[in-house]
Write a protein that holds these residues in place. Structure first.
Motif, mmCIF file in Angstrom:
data_model
loop_
_atom_site.group_PDB
_atom_site.id
_atom_site.type_symbol
_atom_site.label_atom_id
_atom_site.label_comp_id
_atom_site.label_asym_id
_atom_site.label_seq_id
_atom_site.Cartn_x
_atom_site.Cartn_y
_atom_site.Cartn_z
ATOM 1 N N VAL A 54 1.290 -0.253 1.641
ATOM 2 C CA VAL A 54 0.730 0.112 0.409
ATOM 3 C C VAL A 54 -0.827 0.611 0.642
ATOM 4 O O VAL A 54 -1.633 -0.005 1.312
ATOM 5 N N LYS A 55 -0.968 1.856 0.152
ATOM 6 C CA LYS A 55 -2.111 2.301 0.372
ATOM 7 C C LYS A 55 -2.666 2.737 -1.131
ATOM 8 O O LYS A 55 -1.828 3.249 -2.051
ATOM 9 N N TRP A 56 -3.916 2.640 -1.313
ATOM 10 C CA TRP A 56 -4.439 2.766 -2.681
ATOM 11 C C TRP A 56 -5.628 3.752 -2.667
ATOM 12 O O TRP A 56 -6.569 3.297 -1.868
ATOM 13 N N LEU A 73 -21.478 2.322 -5.048
ATOM 14 C CA LEU A 73 -20.258 2.313 -5.808
ATOM 15 C C LEU A 73 -19.100 2.171 -4.710
ATOM 16 O O LEU A 73 -18.061 1.735 -5.168
ATOM 17 N N GLN A 74 -19.144 3.093 -3.787
ATOM 18 C CA GLN A 74 -17.985 3.014 -2.810
ATOM 19 C C GLN A 74 -17.544 1.656 -2.275
ATOM 20 O O GLN A 74 -16.354 1.292 -2.051
ATOM 21 N N GLY A 78 -14.517 -0.331 -2.844
ATOM 22 C CA GLY A 78 -13.642 -0.545 -1.659
ATOM 23 C C GLY A 78 -13.215 -2.078 -1.601
ATOM 24 O O GLY A 78 -12.177 -2.449 -1.458
ATOM 25 N N ASN A 79 -14.289 -2.904 -1.953
ATOM 26 C CA ASN A 79 -13.864 -4.605 -2.061
ATOM 27 C C ASN A 79 -13.194 -4.950 -3.069
ATOM 28 O O ASN A 79 -12.392 -5.659 -2.751
ATOM 29 N N VAL A 82 -9.623 -3.736 -1.845
ATOM 30 C CA VAL A 82 -9.064 -4.777 -0.934
ATOM 31 C C VAL A 82 -8.476 -6.107 -1.573
ATOM 32 O O VAL A 82 -7.298 -6.682 -1.329
ATOM 33 N N THR A 83 -9.411 -6.509 -2.500
ATOM 34 C CA THR A 83 -8.895 -7.816 -3.224
ATOM 35 C C THR A 83 -7.657 -7.592 -3.908
ATOM 36 O O THR A 83 -6.642 -8.506 -4.031
ATOM 37 N N GLY A 84 -7.496 -6.338 -4.714
ATOM 38 C CA GLY A 84 -6.346 -6.037 -5.339
ATOM 39 C C GLY A 84 -5.110 -5.821 -4.405
ATOM 40 O O GLY A 84 -4.064 -6.514 -4.690
ATOM 41 N N LEU A 85 -5.186 -5.249 -3.387
ATOM 42 C CA LEU A 85 -4.129 -5.362 -2.202
ATOM 43 C C LEU A 85 -3.649 -6.620 -1.894
ATOM 44 O O LEU A 85 -2.599 -6.984 -1.756
ATOM 45 N N GLU A 86 -4.624 -7.481 -1.600
ATOM 46 C CA GLU A 86 -4.509 -8.783 -1.078
ATOM 47 C C GLU A 86 -3.648 -9.572 -2.320
ATOM 48 O O GLU A 86 -2.792 -10.370 -2.006
ATOM 49 N N SER A 87 -4.177 -9.321 -3.425
ATOM 50 C CA SER A 87 -3.430 -9.895 -4.663
ATOM 51 C C SER A 87 -1.980 -9.675 -4.718
ATOM 52 O O SER A 87 -1.160 -10.583 -4.714
ATOM 53 N N LEU A 88 -1.914 -8.399 -4.686
ATOM 54 C CA LEU A 88 -0.311 -7.595 -4.562
ATOM 55 C C LEU A 88 0.522 -8.365 -3.520
ATOM 56 O O LEU A 88 1.565 -8.676 -3.689
#
Length: 94
Positions: A54-56, A73-74, A78-79, A82-88
């Motif tokens: 999965v790429k976001w 802001l980047q 970015g953090n 990464v947190t959202g992808l780990e949660s997914l």
């Protein structure tokens, strides 16, 4: 479209613009507070065997003087991505 309003986060909404089944979700994020802006985002999936990558991504142009804050802001965004992808990942592996 769902509007989010939280004291520590700001306010905004996002709208899904396009879905390509089993591949891509494109959406637009509209920020209202602390600054007004519109950004494009995309989430793509690629399956290989029993794994899915999965790429976001998040795309936005910032005008002066807000562009001075872009590196900060980047890093923050970015953090959060990464947190959202780990949660997914955690949710899908249950």
């Amino acid at each position: 479209m769902g509007q989010q309003q939280e004291k520590n986060v700001g306010a905004g909404e996002q709208e899904i613009k396009k879905i390509i089944t089993n591949n891509t979700i494109e959406y637009e994020i509209r920020f209202f507070r602390p600054m007004q802006d519109i950004a494009k985002a995309v989430m793509t999936t690629t399956t290989s065997g029993d794994k899915t990558l999965v790429k976001w991504g998040f795309y936005s142009r910032m005008k002066f003087p807000m562009n001075i804050m872009k590196p900060m802001l980047q890093n923050m965004l970015g953090n959060n991505l990464v947190t959202g992808l780990e949660s997914l990942k955690s949710t899908l592996e249950k």
